[in-house]
Design a protein around this motif. Structure first.
Motif, PDB file in Angstrom:
ATOM      1  N   GLU A  66       0.820  -1.207   0.000  1.00 49.44           N
ATOM      2  CA  GLU A  66       0.000   0.000   0.000  1.00 49.44           C
ATOM      3  C   GLU A  66       0.857   1.261   0.000  1.00 49.44           C
TER       4      GLU A  66
ATOM      5  N   GLN B 132       1.854   1.657  -3.549  1.00 51.43           N
ATOM      6  CA  GLN B 132       0.727   2.178  -4.334  1.00 51.43           C
ATOM      7  C   GLN B 132       0.575   3.693  -4.142  1.00 51.43           C
TER       8      GLN B 132
ATOM      9  N   ARG C 162       3.340   5.572  -5.905  1.00 45.75           N
ATOM     10  CA  ARG C 162       3.148   5.547  -7.357  1.00 45.75           C
ATOM     11  C   ARG C 162       1.931   6.388  -7.773  1.00 45.75           C
TER      12      ARG C 162
ATOM     13  N   LEU D  96      -4.530   6.418   0.309  1.00 44.86           N
ATOM     14  CA  LEU D  96      -5.189   5.741  -0.813  1.00 44.86           C
ATOM     15  C   LEU D  96      -6.697   6.000  -0.797  1.00 44.86           C
TER      16      LEU D  96
ATOM     17  N   GLU E 135      -1.728  -5.542  -8.215  1.00 46.82           N
ATOM     18  CA  GLU E 135      -1.960  -4.318  -7.454  1.00 46.82           C
ATOM     19  C   GLU E 135      -0.747  -3.405  -7.340  1.00 46.82           C
ATOM     20  N   ASP E 136       0.428  -3.913  -7.682  1.00 49.04           N
ATOM     21  CA  ASP E 136       1.569  -2.993  -7.705  1.00 49.04           C
ATOM     22  C   ASP E 136       1.464  -2.064  -8.917  1.00 49.04           C
TER      23      ASP E 136
ATOM     24  N   ILE F 208      -4.709   0.097  -9.126  1.00 50.57           N
ATOM     25  CA  ILE F 208      -5.589   0.137  -7.953  1.00 50.57           C
ATOM     26  C   ILE F 208      -6.983  -0.221  -8.447  1.00 50.57           C
TER      27      ILE F 208
ATOM     28  N   LEU G 194      -1.254   2.620 -12.136  1.00 53.77           N
ATOM     29  CA  LEU G 194      -0.210   3.316 -11.374  1.00 53.77           C
ATOM     30  C   LEU G 194       1.067   3.562 -12.164  1.00 53.77           C
TER      31      LEU G 194
END
Lengths: 433, 144
Positions: free
Chosen positions: A15, A18, A21, A52, A256-257, A260, A285
């Motif tokens: 997270e 994320q 990024r 986030l 998820e890297d 999102i 991202l």
């Protein structure tokens, strides 16, 4: 796992990555894409978030944004940095273009390598890429991932089913990449050719680009004696490789890297509680060529709570169960009923009464356009009717790039509705039509 | 030239029964009925005593109906009778789209029904060949 350092990253670290990024992305798009600058300014939001959760305050991006920016208006880098373009299947006449930088292609290859590894693939595998090559992202997307993983890659593209079977047998294909309905056709064709499809060296299939069911999965696994996994992607976000099931077959791990995922209520556009169904929204991202912020996919899914036994920490989305608009996906091609309407309007005697009927033939989705034979059709002779049916079928095939069966039906047999006509009749869950 | 009703039907159970029941309830008496079928639909062609009544009854029952003018001829009831007629048409290059025949009760001859590309010219050709071409009064004397 192809990249365990990301795919099995601890959630807090993931997270943090994320968030970092995301802020970098927001700064980039605000600086380089006029559309985002306008949208953010209009919404009174700054291109920066402290958490986030604040992503939910930013404006959405929709397909129409891409259409009106056609062809290059939403690219975030100069064209000299773009090395490839792909295009989504044209929907209402206007196609959309997506661009990839060299870095995008690299990351895409990594993500597709993850997908193939998700199916149990390794450098020892032989991958037959039966998705179409060309403007469609399927073929080249899987191709680069397969090479990245180190597999023997067979760039056969779609079509010529007998040759697919022959190549599969002779080259020793172990992983098949195609649409699920084509996998069934391949199995049936093998049997017709006197080759037991279960005796082929195939061990896994990565199937996507059209909706399918668990029943169909079981059928494919039984016919071909393989593990069949569902893959997900869309050109506006990346192409194939956005999310993929692992061999646990319990939902698709979202990369998820790089993305999102949010699930929102399609009516209120507010995030739904975890685990509930809604419209899938993606933010890219790491995309450089054409990043999207909160892109509304129109696909309906939900996030599956809990951890997967495979060790990946990426959250899982459920197999897509529907659409928020009336778009149909027919053999990988996006089709809107309005396109069919447009075609029929140009043919004397058939408009305006028609219906697109979805039904089950065995486990396969079957699509048919029903057209009423109206008083304007001189139907005394069979050949007139056959010619009419042939013309409707040919014009639909030419306009939509997919062939659809056409059935002539009696006048007034298509149910009239008050208000908005019911152009799509889906009988797939009613035990067939 | 006589009037023929053509009805478009989906190929499903009970449709033909429904159609004939509508005609029966309207008091229409059929002289001939011919079904041309494909895998998915059928076209039913009917010669009856009151074509206009039949058309109205079928339309109000929701059937798709068209009325077609067709050529009806009397065919001598002997071997080669039909061949003579078809040869006369073929000799002048007139193509027959479809044909069927029926027998009038108590009649000595069969009646053949043709759909041809050029009905006017076909009629003259047949008359010249000495073949009796039927009019409405011969086929549905009850009138409509």
């Amino acid at each position: 796992m192809f990249q365990p350092e990301y795919e099995a990253m601890e959630r807090p670290q993931l997270e943090a990555l994320q968030l970092e990024r995301l802020n970098s992305l927001l700064a980039r798009v605000y600086e380089n894409v006029p559309l985002y600058r306008t949208k953010f300014d209009a919404a009174g939001v700054r291109p920066q978030v402290a958490s986030l959760g604040e992503l939910a305050d930013l404006p959405f991006t929709v397909k129409d944004d891409l259409r009106s920016a056609y062809p290059y208006g939403m690219f975030a880098v100069p064209l000299r940095d773009i090395v490839r373009v792909h295009s989504s299947s044209g929907t209402t006449g206007q196609i959309t273009v997506v661009g990839y930088t060299r870095g995008d292609i690299e990351r895409w290859a990594d993500m597709m390598a993850r997908t193939i590894a998700c199916a149990g693939g390794t450098a020892d595998d032989i991958v037959q890429v039966t998705y179409g090559y060309g403007l469609f992202t399927g073929g080249l997307g899987v191709h680069y991932g397969s090479e990245r993983l180190g597999c023997v890659t067979i760039p056969i593209s779609g079509g010529n089913t007998k040759r697919q079977v022959q190549v599969m047998k002779d080259f020793g294909t172990t992983i098949l990449a195609c649409t699920p309905s084509y996998a069934i056709l391949i199995a049936e064709t093998a049997a017709e050719m006197g080759i037991d499809p279960r005796s082929l060296p195939l061990k896994a299939g990565i199937f996507g680009a059209e909706p399918w069911s668990d029943n169909m999965r079981r059928q494919i696994e039984e016919m071909l004696d393989i593990t069949a996994i569902d893959i997900y992607g869309l050109s506006e976000v990346l192409g194939p490789g956005v999310a993929s099931e692992c061999t646990c077959q319990c939902g698709l791990h979202v990369n998820e890297d790089h993305f999102i995922i949010e699930i929102v209520d399609p009516a209120t556009l507010q995030p739904v509680p975890d685990g509930e169904r809604g419209e899938v929204v993606f933010t890219t991202l790491t995309k450089e060529g054409i990043p999207v912020i909160r892109y509304r996919t129109r696909d309906i899914s939900r996030l599956i709570p809990g951890q997967c036994a495979c060790g990946r920490t990426f959250r899982r989305m459920e197999r897509v169960t529907g659409r928020t608009d009336d778009m149909l996906i027919i053999r990988g091609v996006n089709v809107f009923p309005s396109q069919i309407e447009q075609v029929l309007a140009g043919i004397p005697g058939v408009a305006p009464h028609y219906q697109v009927v979805l039904s089950k033939r065995g486990s396969m989705d079957h699509v048919e356009v029903h057209v009423e034979v109206g008083p304007d059709v001189p139907f005394d002779e069979i050949k007139t009717l056959e010619r009419l049916r042939g013309r409707v079928a040919a014009e639909i095939a030419s306009a939509l790039a997919v062939s659809i069966a056409v059935k002539l039906v009696e006048p007034k047999s298509i149910q009239r509705s008050e208000g908005k006509a019911r152009r799509v009749l889906d009988t797939r869950n009613e035990g067939g039509a | 030239m006589v009037k023929q009703l053509t009805v478009f039907l989906e190929n499903s159970p009970g449709r033909l029964a429904g159609l004939t029941r509508v005609l029966g309830d309207a008091g229409v008496n059929m002289r001939a009925l011919m079904v041309a079928d494909t895998a998915e639909f059928g076209v039913v062609r009917i010669i009856c005593d009151r074509p206009e009544t039949a058309r109205r009854a079928l339309e109000s029952a929701g059937f798709g109906v068209s009325v077609t003018e067709i050529l009806a001829v009397e065919v001598p009831d002997r071997p080669g009778g039909l061949a003579d007629i078809l040869e006369a048409l073929g000799a002048v290059g007139i193509n027959v789209e479809y044909a069927y025949c029926y027998v009038e009760p108590g009649g000595q001859a069969a009646i053949d029904v043709f759909r041809v590309e050029e009905p006017g010219r076909a009629t003259s050709v047949l008359l010249e060949a000495g073949i009796r071409v039927l009019g409405p009064d011969d086929v549905y004397p009850a009138g409509s």
